[in-house]
Scaffold this motif. Structure first.
Motif, short mmCIF file in Angstrom:
data_model
loop_
_atom_site.label_atom_id
_atom_site.label_comp_id
_atom_site.label_asym_id
_atom_site.label_seq_id
_atom_site.Cartn_x
_atom_site.Cartn_y
_atom_site.Cartn_z
N ILE A 182 36.09 31.72 35.85
CA ILE A 182 34.90 31.49 36.45
C ILE A 182 35.01 30.78 37.84
O ILE A 182 34.41 31.09 38.67
CB ILE A 182 33.81 30.97 35.41
N GLU A 183 36.14 29.65 37.56
CA GLU A 183 36.29 29.10 38.89
C GLU A 183 36.60 29.92 39.99
O GLU A 183 36.34 29.81 41.14
CB GLU A 183 37.62 28.05 38.60
N TYR A 184 37.62 31.05 39.63
CA TYR A 184 37.99 31.79 40.64
C TYR A 184 36.92 32.76 41.08
O TYR A 184 36.83 32.73 42.40
CB TYR A 184 39.21 32.89 39.86
N MET A 238 49.07 30.25 30.55
CA MET A 238 47.74 30.52 31.09
C MET A 238 47.96 31.69 32.13
O MET A 238 46.87 32.52 32.32
CB MET A 238 47.15 29.11 31.75
N LEU A 239 48.96 31.82 32.89
CA LEU A 239 49.06 32.77 34.12
C LEU A 239 48.93 34.22 33.55
O LEU A 239 48.34 35.12 33.70
CB LEU A 239 50.35 32.67 34.74
N MET A 240 49.67 34.45 32.16
CA MET A 240 49.62 35.78 31.45
C MET A 240 48.28 36.08 31.01
O MET A 240 47.76 37.13 31.00
CB MET A 240 50.47 35.58 30.20
N ASP A 241 47.44 34.91 30.80
CA ASP A 241 46.20 35.17 30.15
C ASP A 241 44.99 35.21 31.12
O ASP A 241 44.13 36.40 30.94
CB ASP A 241 45.67 33.68 29.55
N LEU A 242 45.30 34.76 32.53
CA LEU A 242 44.47 35.06 33.64
C LEU A 242 44.78 36.67 34.19
O LEU A 242 43.59 37.32 34.35
CB LEU A 242 44.81 34.05 34.76
N GLY A 295 41.92 39.47 34.13
CA GLY A 295 41.45 40.08 35.42
C GLY A 295 41.50 41.53 35.02
O GLY A 295 40.61 42.18 35.49
N TYR A 296 42.44 41.88 34.04
CA TYR A 296 42.42 43.32 33.68
C TYR A 296 41.32 43.63 32.89
O TYR A 296 40.71 44.74 33.09
CB TYR A 296 43.66 43.39 33.07
N GLU A 297 41.14 42.78 31.90
CA GLU A 297 40.02 43.21 31.02
C GLU A 297 38.61 43.22 31.51
O GLU A 297 37.66 43.95 31.14
CB GLU A 297 39.97 42.50 29.74
N LEU A 298 38.45 41.95 32.36
CA LEU A 298 37.29 41.96 33.24
C LEU A 298 36.92 42.75 34.35
O LEU A 298 36.04 42.70 34.95
CB LEU A 298 36.98 40.44 33.36
N LYS A 299 37.90 43.47 34.57
CA LYS A 299 38.09 44.43 35.98
C LYS A 299 37.80 43.48 37.11
O LYS A 299 37.17 43.85 37.93
CB LYS A 299 37.20 45.36 35.62
N LYS A 307 39.76 42.99 40.18
CA LYS A 307 40.76 43.20 40.72
C LYS A 307 41.67 42.28 41.48
O LYS A 307 42.79 42.41 41.43
CB LYS A 307 40.54 44.36 41.68
N GLY A 308 40.75 41.36 42.30
CA GLY A 308 41.70 40.34 42.97
C GLY A 308 42.40 39.33 42.04
O GLY A 308 43.53 39.06 42.36
N LEU A 309 41.84 39.00 41.12
CA LEU A 309 42.61 37.88 40.22
C LEU A 309 43.84 38.89 39.38
O LEU A 309 44.76 38.09 39.45
CB LEU A 309 41.45 37.55 39.00
N ASN A 310 43.47 40.02 39.11
CA ASN A 310 44.66 40.82 38.42
C ASN A 310 45.80 40.87 39.26
O ASN A 310 46.89 40.70 39.12
CB ASN A 310 43.90 42.23 38.31
N ASP A 311 45.58 41.21 40.63
CA ASP A 311 46.46 41.33 41.79
C ASP A 311 47.26 40.09 41.69
O ASP A 311 48.39 40.12 42.00
CB ASP A 311 46.06 41.83 43.01
N LEU A 312 46.47 38.98 42.05
CA LEU A 312 46.90 37.57 42.34
C LEU A 312 47.84 37.35 41.34
O LEU A 312 49.16 36.84 41.34
CB LEU A 312 45.72 36.60 42.32
N ALA A 313 47.42 37.51 39.87
CA ALA A 313 48.29 37.07 38.83
C ALA A 313 49.47 37.85 38.89
O ALA A 313 50.66 37.23 38.47
CB ALA A 313 47.28 37.10 37.56
N ALA A 314 49.37 39.13 38.85
CA ALA A 314 50.50 40.11 38.83
C ALA A 314 51.64 39.64 39.78
O ALA A 314 52.77 39.86 39.54
CB ALA A 314 49.88 41.43 38.98
N SER A 315 50.97 39.49 41.09
CA SER A 315 52.25 39.33 42.01
C SER A 315 52.90 37.84 41.85
O SER A 315 53.95 37.64 42.28
CB SER A 315 51.61 39.34 43.46
#
Lengths: 392, 171
Positions: free
Chosen positions: B70-72, B102-106, B110-114, B116-124
């Motif tokens: 939510i912060e993100y 936490m990084l893995m959880d995020l 990001g993936y489950e909630l779709k 994309k920005g968070l998903n990409d950020l955490a993945a990179s």
């Protein structure tokens, strides 16, 4: 900590450079089979092309006698790179003729007229079988040229080998062409190649420019020295025929045109026009085959560069405001598109720069295309499947 | 109708919290959260349920992770309203400040909630952490316990072969 599902592991892995992936094949068996799977190889390649990451510059070594290929990451020019020794080549000089999907075509092999396909990221190679040259009558000398690309329709990598035949007075007689298919592992002669068009500049590497399944070269329609304009020809790797590429309306008069070249730049076909006032216009066709999509990206002219200097664009900078240029095959420079200024881009451990080829690091394999290795692998996989089912 | 076995207390609380947030929060966050909730409610109604007993099954996230998500979302909505561009610096600090779990959880969130920005950020960020690591260190990060290549393989030769593969990649 929650364990990640396999599709998310794939997502992370598809963002990594090839060197890391080769190391992580040893993490576990699932990781290994994931990284080796053809689907993942394609995904990784697609991701790298989309994001513009994992770009490298392959530079042959003309000075030393060590059969070395320098592979420099364009994202970290100052990082130390270890040149790759190519023991397969018989000649000391390493020349990169073209590249596609992370595979580089190198001149050499058992004979100087041969070529080798090499993936610098996985260091796997494949020598192409020799093919005889059929000389026409009155031929005094010839010049070889290669191109390499991907045939999307047949999912095949193909090499085009052209031979420019010249008579005693160095006049052009004809151009012969053969196509090598990686799938069939054989050469095939192309009939009536180029339809009578001939190269405007003698003895120069042409046909190495690969964009969207086509190989490109500049061509002249008649043999008169100042007769016809210089056209761009595209060789379709699928149906193996040549056709003209629609060029833009060049605003300036072509009378002043000194030289026209084609290169690949940022995944697009790019025309470089050098004029008598030492200006180089960089034209890019954003959508391949769409005439309206041509646009002039830059016009590099003195005092930013010296007169007579030859510049070739390599990549856009991350922010898109600069382009990297190969300056006279001597050094790399960044050219600011707005301010029209240049700054050096020094490469650590590389004091010279012969024509370099930009390629994207990939896991693309040279096996599996019509070779026994592919069949063997499939057999191994089948065997392991059998074992598993027996256990159950 | 199949009744979902969701513990009442915590998830329900979060659900109420989400609705409150989705009303007050920025368009981006609201879209994501209300999309999920609406979808779940719709499918609930469609399958013959009524409003009195709506139970929304949320993605498997802890409250702490959700707070981060939510912060993100909030930050990104704010910055896109103000300047029209997202702050890369903020992203870097945001993702750089969390520990591996936490990084893995995020990433999962990001993936489950779709998002994309968070998903990409955490993945990179995860990708960046993996660079230069040995296979052994990777096993620790991803909680891969056994080493099937060496221990399970019947022939020691196979393990040796893997060790010989691509030695320059280990330089």
């Amino acid at each position: 900590m929650s364990k990640l599902p396999p599709e998310l592991i794939t997502d992370i892995l598809s963002r990594l450079p090839v060197k890391s992936l080769l190391r992580f094949r040893r993490v576990s068996k699932p990781w290994r089979s994931q990284i080796d799977s053809p689907g993942f190889v394609k995904l990784h390649l697609y991701r790298s092309i989309q994001s513009g990451s994992n770009l490298c510059l392959a530079v042959g070594d003309l000075l030393k006698t060590g059969r070395l290929l320098h592979s420099v990451s364009l994202h970290s020019l100052d990082a130390l790179h270890i040149p790759i020794e190519l023991k397969i080549l018989n000649n000391a000089k390493v020349t990169v003729l073209g590249s596609c999907d992370g595979l580089c075509l190198l001149q050499g092999g058992p004979n100087d007229d041969d070529a080798v396909l090499f993936n610098p990221s996985t260091r796997k190679y494949r020598c192409l079988p020799a093919t005889p040259i059929e000389y026409p009558k009155k031929c005094a000398n010839y010049f070889l040229s290669f191109g390499f690309g991907y045939d999307l329709v047949n999912d095949d990598y193909k090499v085009l080998k052209t031979t420019e035949f010249r008579n005693k007075r160095d006049g052009w007689i004809s151009t012969g062409a053969k196509v090598f298919s990686l799938k069939s592992n054989s050469w095939k002669t192309v009939q009536n190649f180029g339809g009578g068009c001939h190269p405007p500049y003698p003895n120069r590497q042409v046909w190495g420019v690969h964009v969207k399944g086509f190989l490109h070269s500049v061509m002249k329609l008649s043999t008169k020295p100042h007769g016809s304009p210089i056209a761009v020809l595209g060789f379709d790797l699928c149906d193996e025929k040549c056709s003209f590429v629609a060029l833009p309306d060049f605003a300036s008069t072509e009378k002043n045109l000194f030289e026209r070249n084609v290169v690949e730049f940022g995944g697009c076909l790019c025309v470089l026009d050098v004029y008598g006032d030492f200006r180089t216009d960089v034209w890019v066709m954003k959508d391949y085959g769409v005439r309206e999509s041509w646009s002039k990206v830059a016009s590099v002219a003195p005092p930013a560069v010296e007169p007579y200097a030859c510049v070739t664009p390599l990549v856009y900078s991350k922010c898109g405001r600069e382009i990297m240029l190969n300056y006279d095959d001597k050094k790399l420079i960044w050219y600011d598109l707005e301010r029209k200024t240049v700054r050096d881009a020094p490469v650590r451990g590389l004091h010279h720069l012969c024509p370099g080829e930009v390629y994207v690091e990939s896991l693309v394999s040279l096996d599996g295309y019509g070779k026994v290795d592919g069949v063997k692998k499939q057999m191994e996989q089948d065997k392991s499947k059998e074992k598993k089912s027996r256990k159950r | 109708m199949e009744k979902q076995q969701t513990p009442f207390g915590f998830h329900k609380l979060i659900f109420i919290l989400l609705i409150l947030l989705s009303v007050s929060m920025s368009a981006l966050g609201r879209d994501i959260l209300s999309d999920i909730i609406e979808l779940k409610i719709e499918s609930h109604i469609a399958s013959g349920g009524n409003f009195d007993s709506v139970t929304v099954e949320l993605p498997n996230l802890t409250g702490k992770t959700l707070a981060k998500v939510i912060e993100y979302c909030k930050k990104h909505e704010e910055s896109s309203e103000k300047t029209g561009e997202l702050s890369e610096k903020w992203d870097g600090e945001f993702i750089g400040g969390v520990e591996v779990g936490m990084l893995m959880d995020l990433f999962l969130a990001g993936y489950e909630l779709k998002i994309k920005g968070l998903n990409d950020l955490a993945a990179s960020r995860i990708g960046g952490m993996m660079l230069g690591k040995t296979p052994e260190e990777i096993r620790v990060i991803f909680d891969i316990k056994e080493d099937p290549l060496c221990k399970k393989s019947k022939s020691p030769k196979e393990g040796e072969r893997f060790a010989r593969d691509n030695p320059w990649a280990f330089q």
